[in-house]
Design a protein around this motif. Sequence first.
Motif, PDB file in Angstrom:
ATOM      1  N   GLU A   1      30.107 -72.887  18.234  1.00 38.02           N
ATOM      2  CA  GLU A   1      29.351 -72.176  19.254  1.00 38.02           C
ATOM      3  C   GLU A   1      29.937 -70.788  19.459  1.00 38.02           C
ATOM      4  N   PRO A   2      29.076 -69.772  19.643  1.00 38.68           N
ATOM      5  CA  PRO A   2      29.598 -68.418  19.865  1.00 38.68           C
ATOM      6  C   PRO A   2      30.284 -68.285  21.227  1.00 38.68           C
ATOM      7  N   LEU A   3      31.328 -67.460  21.262  1.00 39.92           N
ATOM      8  CA  LEU A   3      32.041 -67.113  22.491  1.00 39.92           C
ATOM      9  C   LEU A   3      31.968 -65.595  22.662  1.00 39.92           C
ATOM     10  N   PRO A   4      32.206 -65.083  23.865  1.00 41.61           N
ATOM     11  CA  PRO A   4      32.227 -63.622  24.033  1.00 41.61           C
ATOM     12  C   PRO A   4      33.272 -62.987  23.116  1.00 41.61           C
TER      13      PRO A   4
ATOM     14  N   ARG B   1      34.260 -64.327  18.016  1.00 40.28           N
ATOM     15  CA  ARG B   1      34.948 -65.508  18.532  1.00 40.28           C
ATOM     16  C   ARG B   1      33.962 -66.670  18.578  1.00 40.28           C
ATOM     17  N   PHE B   2      34.476 -67.834  18.209  1.00 38.90           N
ATOM     18  CA  PHE B   2      33.671 -69.045  18.203  1.00 38.90           C
ATOM     19  C   PHE B   2      34.494 -70.200  18.759  1.00 38.90           C
ATOM     20  N   ALA B   3      33.810 -71.189  19.266  1.00 39.89           N
ATOM     21  CA  ALA B   3      34.453 -72.448  19.647  1.00 39.89           C
ATOM     22  C   ALA B   3      34.126 -73.452  18.553  1.00 39.89           C
ATOM     23  N   VAL B   4      35.154 -73.902  17.836  1.00 38.46           N
ATOM     24  CA  VAL B   4      34.967 -74.911  16.795  1.00 38.46           C
ATOM     25  C   VAL B   4      35.188 -76.275  17.437  1.00 38.46           C
ATOM     26  N   LYS B   5      34.187 -77.131  17.325  1.00 38.29           N
ATOM     27  CA  LYS B   5      34.292 -78.469  17.900  1.00 38.29           C
ATOM     28  C   LYS B   5      34.640 -79.454  16.789  1.00 38.29           C
ATOM     29  N   LEU B   6      35.717 -80.195  17.016  1.00 40.35           N
ATOM     30  CA  LEU B   6      36.197 -81.177  16.048  1.00 40.35           C
ATOM     31  C   LEU B   6      36.089 -82.573  16.639  1.00 40.35           C
ATOM     32  N   ARG B   7      35.623 -83.508  15.833  1.00 41.61           N
ATOM     33  CA  ARG B   7      35.679 -84.923  16.205  1.00 41.61           C
ATOM     34  C   ARG B   7      36.917 -85.506  15.548  1.00 41.61           C
ATOM     35  N   LEU B   8      37.815 -86.041  16.371  1.00 42.28           N
ATOM     36  CA  LEU B   8      39.030 -86.673  15.878  1.00 42.28           C
ATOM     37  C   LEU B   8      38.911 -88.167  16.084  1.00 42.28           C
ATOM     38  N   GLN B   9      39.061 -88.909  15.028  1.00 48.31           N
ATOM     39  CA  GLN B   9      39.010 -90.373  15.086  1.00 48.31           C
ATOM     40  C   GLN B   9      40.402 -90.914  14.813  1.00 48.31           C
ATOM     41  N   ASN B  10      40.872 -91.767  15.715  1.00 52.73           N
ATOM     42  CA  ASN B  10      42.203 -92.359  15.610  1.00 52.73           C
ATOM     43  C   ASN B  10      42.077 -93.781  15.059  1.00 52.73           C
ATOM     44  N   PRO B  11      42.414 -94.009  13.779  1.00 57.84           N
ATOM     45  CA  PRO B  11      42.323 -95.349  13.197  1.00 57.84           C
ATOM     46  C   PRO B  11      43.611 -96.164  13.360  1.00 57.84           C
TER      47      PRO B  11
ATOM     48  N   SER C   1      37.556 -78.795  21.446  1.00 63.30           N
ATOM     49  CA  SER C   1      36.946 -77.487  21.250  1.00 63.30           C
ATOM     50  C   SER C   1      38.059 -76.455  21.178  1.00 63.30           C
ATOM     51  N   ILE C   2      38.176 -75.797  20.022  1.00 63.22           N
ATOM     52  CA  ILE C   2      39.251 -74.842  19.796  1.00 63.22           C
ATOM     53  C   ILE C   2      38.644 -73.457  19.587  1.00 63.22           C
ATOM     54  N   PRO C   3      39.044 -72.474  20.407  1.00 59.92           N
ATOM     55  CA  PRO C   3      38.541 -71.116  20.183  1.00 59.92           C
ATOM     56  C   PRO C   3      39.200 -70.503  18.950  1.00 59.92           C
ATOM     57  N   VAL C   4      38.395 -69.901  18.081  1.00 60.26           N
ATOM     58  CA  VAL C   4      38.916 -69.231  16.888  1.00 60.26           C
ATOM     59  C   VAL C   4      38.405 -67.799  16.853  1.00 60.26           C
ATOM     60  N   SER C   5      39.176 -66.951  16.193  1.00 60.33           N
ATOM     61  CA  SER C   5      38.823 -65.537  16.052  1.00 60.33           C
ATOM     62  C   SER C   5      38.616 -65.205  14.590  1.00 60.33           C
ATOM     63  N   ILE C   6      37.625 -64.371  14.341  1.00 58.47           N
ATOM     64  CA  ILE C   6      37.355 -63.862  13.002  1.00 58.47           C
ATOM     65  C   ILE C   6      37.365 -62.349  13.097  1.00 58.47           C
ATOM     66  N   SER C   7      38.313 -61.718  12.418  1.00 60.07           N
ATOM     67  CA  SER C   7      38.388 -60.258  12.465  1.00 60.07           C
ATOM     68  C   SER C   7      37.359 -59.653  11.523  1.00 60.07           C
ATOM     69  N   ALA C   8      36.988 -58.420  11.802  1.00 59.18           N
ATOM     70  CA  ALA C   8      36.048 -57.706  10.936  1.00 59.18           C
ATOM     71  C   ALA C   8      36.629 -57.553   9.535  1.00 59.18           C
ATOM     72  N   PHE C   9      37.953 -57.420   9.438  1.00 59.02           N
ATOM     73  CA  PHE C   9      38.597 -57.281   8.127  1.00 59.02           C
ATOM     74  C   PHE C   9      38.492 -58.576   7.322  1.00 59.02           C
TER      75      PHE C   9
END
Length: 156
Positions: free
Chosen positions: A36-39, A46-56, A97-105
């Motif tokens: 999902e996009p973030l400001p 910036r985006f929020a990456v949503k991860l599903r973690l399964q604990n076996p 949900s982890i915020p990630v950054s992507i630089s223009a470079f």
Amino acid sequence: MRKILGLSLILAILSLSACALFQHRDPLNINVVGIEPLPSQGLEMRFAVKLRLQNPNETTIDYNGVALDLEVNGHTLATGVSDQTGSIPRFSEGILSIPVSISAFSVLRQTLGLSQTQSLDNLPYVLKGKLAGGLFGTMRFVDRGTLDLPGSTATW
């Protein structure tokens, strides 16, 4: 000399018994379930990456921080960290949900790395991360695959 040999033997036995105290854990199952996009600011996205973690596993996994790196086509595209705390109960799952950054470079490097005949579809990616859990509780994970972007190739 006998004292040193005896001390070495005792230390070896103690270290082997200490290993038995640490339970073997199966790796977490990690899946990206949303982006999902973030400001954004300046020249970064910036985006929020949503991860599903399964604990076996038969035990709860507690964490107190998350780090994430996304490589596409062999180059780092996005990175993110979060100081989230929580736990994933035994034989259960949770969403992070982890915020990630992507630089223009990073975007420019990815664009220049593509040949004119290469599409955005089937680009290899590597998702690396870790759930911080103290001295012996940190769990690292890696997920590899290829991007399958809908609409990136036309089929008639």
